[in-house]
Design an enzyme around this catalytic site. Sequence first.
Site, PDB file in Angstrom:
ATOM      1  N   ARG A 193      -0.204  -4.583   1.623  1.00 25.97           N
ATOM      2  CA  ARG A 193       1.257  -4.645   1.460  1.00 25.97           C
ATOM      3  C   ARG A 193       1.861  -5.662   2.424  1.00 25.97           C
ATOM      4  O   ARG A 193       2.813  -6.358   2.069  1.00 25.97           O
ATOM      5  CB  ARG A 193       1.869  -3.264   1.658  1.00 25.97           C
ATOM      6  N   LYS A 197       8.381  -4.935   2.564  1.00 21.87           N
ATOM      7  CA  LYS A 197       8.745  -4.244   3.808  1.00 21.87           C
ATOM      8  C   LYS A 197       9.227  -5.280   4.828  1.00 21.87           C
ATOM      9  O   LYS A 197       8.536  -5.576   5.813  1.00 21.87           O
ATOM     10  CB  LYS A 197       7.529  -3.452   4.318  1.00 21.87           C
ATOM     11  N   GLU A 254      16.053   4.988  -3.298  1.00 25.26           N
ATOM     12  CA  GLU A 254      15.297   5.643  -2.221  1.00 25.26           C
ATOM     13  C   GLU A 254      16.216   5.872  -1.037  1.00 25.26           C
ATOM     14  O   GLU A 254      17.407   5.571  -1.096  1.00 25.26           O
ATOM     15  CB  GLU A 254      14.097   4.795  -1.811  1.00 25.26           C
TER      16      GLU A 254
END
Length: 349
Positions: free
Chosen positions: A96, A194, A230
């Site tokens: 990721r 991220k 989220e």
Amino acid sequence: MLRPFTDQSPRQQLQPGWDDALTFSYCELDAMWVARWTTEAGWEPGQLFEHAGATLELSPGANVLHYGQTTFEGLKARRTREDKIVLFRPIDNARRMRQSAARLLMEAPPVNDFLDAALAVVRTNIKWVPGYQKGSFYIRPLLFGSGPVLGVQPAKEYTFLVYGCPVGQYMGGDSVVVLSSAHRAAPHGTGAVKVAGNYASSLQPQKAAKAMDCVDALYLDAREDRYIEELSGANFFAILYDGTLVTPALGSILPGITRASILTVAKEIFHWNVVERLVPIEEVLTDAVEAFYSGTAAVLSPVTRINYRGVDHAIGDGNPGPRAAMLRQALNEIQLQERPDYWGWVVEL
Ligand code: COI
């Protein structure tokens, strides 16, 4: 200033006392890992440096300071009942980070280098891996554009740094608020990676949420202001009255590693009906019997109350539900080698 970590390096005297509840806070331990990438040399071999008292020297032109070329990860090492140290899905974090880096046109460490760095940090600071069921050793890898720029362009030097801290639960409150004025991510933006900017922009909504006695904001989609995305640092799930586990489909949300693990456990261990799709806020307010959020740091916590447009809505009977607890327990047992790990998620030190 960075000093290489050697046999002569001072060791922190802090004695881990696991009987005090651990918080989720920054700390400085014996050693951290630093590696650099330059256009001339590519990735130099990384090495351990002293962590306590360390400061970084950065050019005032470092891209990260101006244009925010930076991404981070979070993963945990834990101590099993047999006193083994285990990491959960570290390769997924490494992958990721590479995806996040690609979105910001950054160089990222190869997967094996990421893993070696994380393991070296755990090994060197092993006495701060909390005892069995006393907390976790949170590993924080960072990657940032340390090379100078003036115009908006990718840096020509990147720094990869990994440190760790013993931690307890992050967040853990069970009320969330939908703030009509705040969106986390736009379609085709950076919501799915991220990058630090996603979290910087969550600070103000998070403050507003806390002022309303809620643990965090629950974001809706930016296009229709209707579909749940989220929380600021955790994915969202609901269990509907017919037993279906629903969660927002990937797109502009973070592809959480805990999220993916929960979906697998729900399908393959509990044989629940699991659906990733658009999740309208009204559906959760009327049809959900349970809701919860998940993340590496947040683990899995129930949501028992959602404040939407100034009105408080209890989820189900307003108490933490049994199915979220079942998932949390199963995940915990897999992570601690107390249940079969059919998927090869757990990596021993
Ligand atoms: C994590 O869950 O590890 C994260 O990186 C989230 C962060 C907001 C603490």
